[in-house]
Every structure is written in C-alpha cells, then in structure tokens.
Design a protein around this motif. Structure first.
Motif, PDB file in Angstrom:
ATOM      1  N   ALA A  39      41.251  38.812  61.146  1.00 34.51           N
ATOM      2  CA  ALA A  39      41.514  39.648  59.976  1.00 34.51           C
ATOM      3  C   ALA A  39      42.947  40.168  59.976  1.00 34.51           C
ATOM      4  O   ALA A  39      43.651  40.114  58.953  1.00 34.51           O
ATOM      5  CB  ALA A  39      40.526  40.806  59.927  1.00 34.51           C
ATOM      6  N   ARG A  40      43.395  40.683  61.117  1.00 36.18           N
ATOM      7  CA  ARG A  40      44.751  41.245  61.175  1.00 36.18           C
ATOM      8  C   ARG A  40      45.805  40.163  60.945  1.00 36.18           C
ATOM      9  O   ARG A  40      46.776  40.376  60.204  1.00 36.18           O
ATOM     10  CB  ARG A  40      44.985  41.929  62.527  1.00 36.18           C
ATOM     11  CG  ARG A  40      46.392  42.503  62.680  1.00 36.18           C
ATOM     12  CD  ARG A  40      46.591  43.146  64.044  1.00 36.18           C
ATOM     13  NE  ARG A  40      46.309  42.223  65.127  1.00 36.18           N
ATOM     14  CZ  ARG A  40      47.144  41.266  65.533  1.00 36.18           C
ATOM     15  NH1 ARG A  40      48.320  41.098  64.931  1.00 36.18           N
ATOM     16  NH2 ARG A  40      46.827  40.484  66.537  1.00 36.18           N
ATOM     17  N   ARG A  83      45.553  37.209  59.393  1.00 36.52           N
ATOM     18  CA  ARG A  83      45.573  36.739  58.011  1.00 36.52           C
ATOM     19  C   ARG A  83      46.208  37.780  57.086  1.00 36.52           C
ATOM     20  O   ARG A  83      46.942  37.434  56.148  1.00 36.52           O
ATOM     21  CB  ARG A  83      44.162  36.375  57.552  1.00 36.52           C
ATOM     22  CG  ARG A  83      43.647  35.092  58.192  1.00 36.52           C
ATOM     23  CD  ARG A  83      42.195  34.840  57.865  1.00 36.52           C
ATOM     24  NE  ARG A  83      41.978  34.398  56.491  1.00 36.52           N
ATOM     25  CZ  ARG A  83      41.812  33.123  56.133  1.00 36.52           C
ATOM     26  NH1 ARG A  83      41.873  32.153  57.056  1.00 36.52           N
ATOM     27  NH2 ARG A  83      41.586  32.801  54.871  1.00 36.52           N
ATOM     28  N   ALA A  84      45.966  39.041  57.369  1.00 38.11           N
ATOM     29  CA  ALA A  84      46.581  40.092  56.560  1.00 38.11           C
ATOM     30  C   ALA A  84      48.099  40.070  56.717  1.00 38.11           C
ATOM     31  O   ALA A  84      48.845  40.222  55.737  1.00 38.11           O
ATOM     32  CB  ALA A  84      46.018  41.456  56.957  1.00 38.11           C
ATOM     33  N   GLU A  85      48.570  39.876  57.951  1.00 35.93           N
ATOM     34  CA  GLU A  85      50.016  39.819  58.189  1.00 35.93           C
ATOM     35  C   GLU A  85      50.649  38.608  57.521  1.00 35.93           C
ATOM     36  O   GLU A  85      51.821  38.641  57.127  1.00 35.93           O
ATOM     37  CB  GLU A  85      50.286  39.787  59.697  1.00 35.93           C
ATOM     38  CG  GLU A  85      49.960  41.096  60.404  1.00 35.93           C
ATOM     39  CD  GLU A  85      50.108  41.004  61.913  1.00 35.93           C
ATOM     40  OE1 GLU A  85      50.308  39.867  62.418  1.00 35.93           O
ATOM     41  OE2 GLU A  85      50.018  42.040  62.581  1.00 35.93           O
ATOM     42  N   ASN A 101      49.555  37.439  54.739  1.00 37.66           N
ATOM     43  CA  ASN A 101      49.246  37.591  53.313  1.00 37.66           C
ATOM     44  C   ASN A 101      48.322  36.475  52.834  1.00 37.66           C
ATOM     45  O   ASN A 101      48.507  35.895  51.758  1.00 37.66           O
ATOM     46  CB  ASN A 101      50.531  37.604  52.474  1.00 37.66           C
ATOM     47  CG  ASN A 101      50.301  38.147  51.070  1.00 37.66           C
ATOM     48  OD1 ASN A 101      49.390  38.953  50.850  1.00 37.66           O
ATOM     49  ND2 ASN A 101      51.108  37.693  50.134  1.00 37.66           N
ATOM     50  N   ASP A 117      40.941  36.535  52.423  1.00 36.92           N
ATOM     51  CA  ASP A 117      39.764  36.158  53.205  1.00 36.92           C
ATOM     52  C   ASP A 117      39.160  34.851  52.726  1.00 36.92           C
ATOM     53  O   ASP A 117      38.684  34.037  53.527  1.00 36.92           O
ATOM     54  CB  ASP A 117      38.706  37.257  53.130  1.00 36.92           C
ATOM     55  CG  ASP A 117      39.130  38.526  53.853  1.00 36.92           C
ATOM     56  OD1 ASP A 117      40.078  38.448  54.662  1.00 36.92           O
ATOM     57  OD2 ASP A 117      38.515  39.580  53.602  1.00 36.92           O
TER      58      ASP A 117
END
Length: 413
Positions: free
Chosen positions: A187-188, A190-192, A194, A197
């Motif tokens: 999760a972290r 993929r968030a970094e 951009n 999900d």
C-alpha cells in the motif's frame, strides 16, 4: 578469522551482479571469512568497503584510469581468498582484470572468478565487438571459474579445454533471500508511486540496454490495456533511474516510453517493496546471464512473464517453473483473470524457486573454497557436482542428464 576480498567494477546497487555479490558475502561470512568489498564505484557504500580506482570509468563513455597496482597487491597479500565477481568477464576494464590476475598468480592466493557476462554474449555493443585478443574473460586454470548458467559453462569448456583438465570450471546458480522478499509494503509503495489500488502495475526491473528488449515489455502492457479497456488501468513501471525524462535516451527506448501506458520510472530502496507493489513482473530480455528478478518475483508470490533469453529455458526446464510468455498477451490476460489458476501458478513457482534460497549455498560454497585452494596449490579443483545450485563441467558437456541434454521449455499451458 580468514580474510576474503570480493572485487568488482561497481557494487551496492540493485543490478544482478551487485545482488548476487551480497549473497556471496553473506555465505562466505558464515564460513568464518571476514569479507571486504572492493570496487571502483558504489551505488550505496558500506563503512568497510574499499574504493580502488581503475575498474570503473570516472565519466560515462571514457576509459578507466590505471589500476592502483600497489594497493591491489597489498590487499591480496593480506587475504586468504579473492573473488573476482564479473571483473574478469565484462569487457569494460580489461587492463584492470589482467592486472588483478597477474598479482593473484604471483602471490599464489586462492581465487574464484565468477563469470556473469562474457563478451561474446553481450548484444548491447556498449564496449564494441568481442575481442578475444583482450584476454577476457580470464581463463587461467590455476583459478576456479564459476559461471552462473550451464550455457556459459559449455562455452567456456569449448573455448578453454584446459579448465576441464584441471577441474577449474563449475556452474553455481544465483540465489534468492526469501525472508528479505516477503516483508514489502504494498500500500505504501503504490501510494508513493501514485498507483491506484485497482491499477494493474507491471514491473520491469531492468537497466537501459538493447538486450533488455524494453519495446517488447511496453508492447505487452499496451496489449493488456486494450484487453482491459476502461475496466482497469495498466501501468508500466521500469526501475532503472537513468530512464528519467531529463536524460537522453536511445531512440527506440524513447519511442517506447512515449507510448507506454501509465509510465512509472524509478526504483525503491528495498526489493521487497518493489515486488509487493507489483501485480505482474516482466523480463523480456534477449539475453540474461541468469535473470535474477524471475526467481525473486516467484518467491515474493508474483506471476512472471519472461523470455525469450536462452538461459530462462535452462532454468525453467531444470526447476519446472511455470512462466507466462510476454509475446502472448492474450494468454497473459486470461491467466491474470483466472484467480484460481493464478493462485496455483504462484504457489507452484514459489515452492520451486525457494530451492534457490541463499541458505542452501553454504555447502556448495565450502566446496568452491576448497577447490580454489587446491588449484592454487597445483591440485585438481572440482571433481563432480550436481545439485539444485551447482553443476560441474563434467555434467555439462554432452554427458547424459547434464544441462546440454535439457531442451524443453515449459510455458504455462
């Protein structure tokens, strides 16, 4: 405690040589060696690493400066074992490699020369056409020569038959560190990056080179995007940091990036995060000495689409991995959409790739060290070996059951 040197052009990165070198340092340490890394360039340098000029160009495209012979000789004299890791193979610093060989033979120190990329196998042309008169790859029979695949071992046996006579030729496959690959933060990461999900993140962990066949990986992603349509966004992620837009790129790679769906560029500090974030791992290379991302992705529980590099055929046949064909996007799409089948493939591959865990390298490494010591003292080196990680040359050159007889290539049906 005995002292060992591991010497290469550059270390501390996420490239195959650097990753494999880390494994060897770890295993040699378990055999009570205090290992010092020696290189001319470090991506990430550790406090005990030594920097010696002469094995890496200070500026890209420029020749290497002269090797500091006095420093190299002093290090050798203080060592009980030296590993030249691709230094005696890759044709980027031939003078330095020959100088190390001269010093090692003069001092009589047991030496292991690990060969990743012989010049005749490199198709990028970065260092020009292969020149056998350069003296590379090193092939002196008083040193133990370790290839990372059976194809290269057969090449060596045919070109340098004295290595067979002295027992100084063997294959030891690269390994993976399973525990290190299982704690990634999906999760972290993929968030970094951009990445949403619901996106399909296709990871291509590679450098920029012609042999990496980047256009084929991009085309796979484009075809997958057509299959998904508006239902799911496909993102192509290449990890090599020199792919940044502010640097000049080869025209064919620049053209591919221009049409790559959802292009993501850049690496992560930890390989576990890289694999955790991905939904599919691709390696479309024309040539790889091993293809480290393939078993790493399998251990991390990710499906793999790889090929057509020949060493993959050797590994798939030896370990019975189930690999998707990147040149068949429709089959890849169908497999990704079949949850039960995908789960079976991932489970099957993980169980087999775990046999390459670095913990299983301790016994083969003990054999390598003993063989290097025997060769340095005028005795025969490797006599026979055949296991998941190691094959001796006598099992590779036409002997029934050796890699020379393995021709099947198991794709996912």
């Amino acid at each position: 405690m005995r002292k060992a040197l591991l010497v290469s052009h550059r270390l501390g990165g996420l490239d195959g040589v650097s990753v494999a070198a880390e494994r060897w340092v770890s295993v040699l340490s378990q055999l009570d060696f205090r290992v010092t890394r020696v290189a001319s360039h470090y991506v990430r340098q550790e406090p005990d690493d030594l920097l010696i000029r002469g094995m890496w160009a200070d500026l890209p495209g420029h020749p290497c400066p002269p090797l500091d012979m006095a420093a190299a000789r002093e290090l050798v004299r203080q060592s009980d074992l030296v590993v030249l890791d691709n230094l005696g193979t890759l044709p980027s610093a031939p003078d330095a490699a020959l100088s190390w060989q001269e010093i090692l033979l003069q001092e009589g120190v047991p030496t292991i020369v690990r060969h990743h990329d012989p010049g005749w196998q490199i198709v990028s042309g970065m260092w020009g056409a292969y020149d056998p008169a350069s003296g590379l790859p090193l092939h002196h029979p008083r040193m133990l020569h370790v290839t990372i695949n059976g194809i290269t071992m057969r090449d060596f046996a045919q070109r340098y038959p004295k290595l067979l006579e002295s027992g100084s030729l063997v294959t030891v496959y690269n390994t993976v560190d399973g525990q290190e690959l299982l704690d990634g933060d999906r999760a972290r990461t993929r968030a970094e990056l951009n990445v949403a999900d619901e996106d399909l993140l296709v990871l291509h962990p590679t450098m920029l080179a012609k042999r990496k066949n980047i256009p084929a990986a991009v085309e796979l992603c484009r075809r997958l995007q057509r299959f998904y349509g508006e239902l799911r966004r496909v993102r192509y992620w290449i990890t090599h940091t020199s792919a940044k837009w502010d640097q000049s790129l080869p025209s064919e790679i620049e053209e591919s990036f221009a049409v790559a769906p959802g292009l993501v560029v850049g690496s992560t500090p930890r390989r576990s995060d890289m694999y955790a974030a991905a939904d599919l791992v691709v390696l479309t290379s024309i040539w790889e000495g091993f293809g480290q991302p393939v078993p790493e992705a399998m251990v991390a529980g990710k499906p793999v689409a790889a090929g057509p590099y020949p060493v993959l055929e050797e590994l798939v046949d030896r370990h019975r991995w189930k690999v998707l064909d990147p040149l068949d996007p429709e089959a890849v799409f169908e497999t990704l959409g079949d949850v039960e089948r995908l789960r079976e493939i991932v489970s099957w591959n993980r169980g087999r790739a775990e046999k390459l865990d670095t913990s299983n390298l301790v016994s083969p490494m003990r054999t390598l060290v003993r063989a290097a010591e025997d060769l340095a003292n005028g005795r025969t080196g490797i006599r026979a070996a055949d296991s998941d990680l190691m094959i001796s040359a006598t099992r590779s050159v036409g002997e029934e059951g050796g890699p020379a007889d393995r021709s099947g290539f198991s794709r996912v049906p």
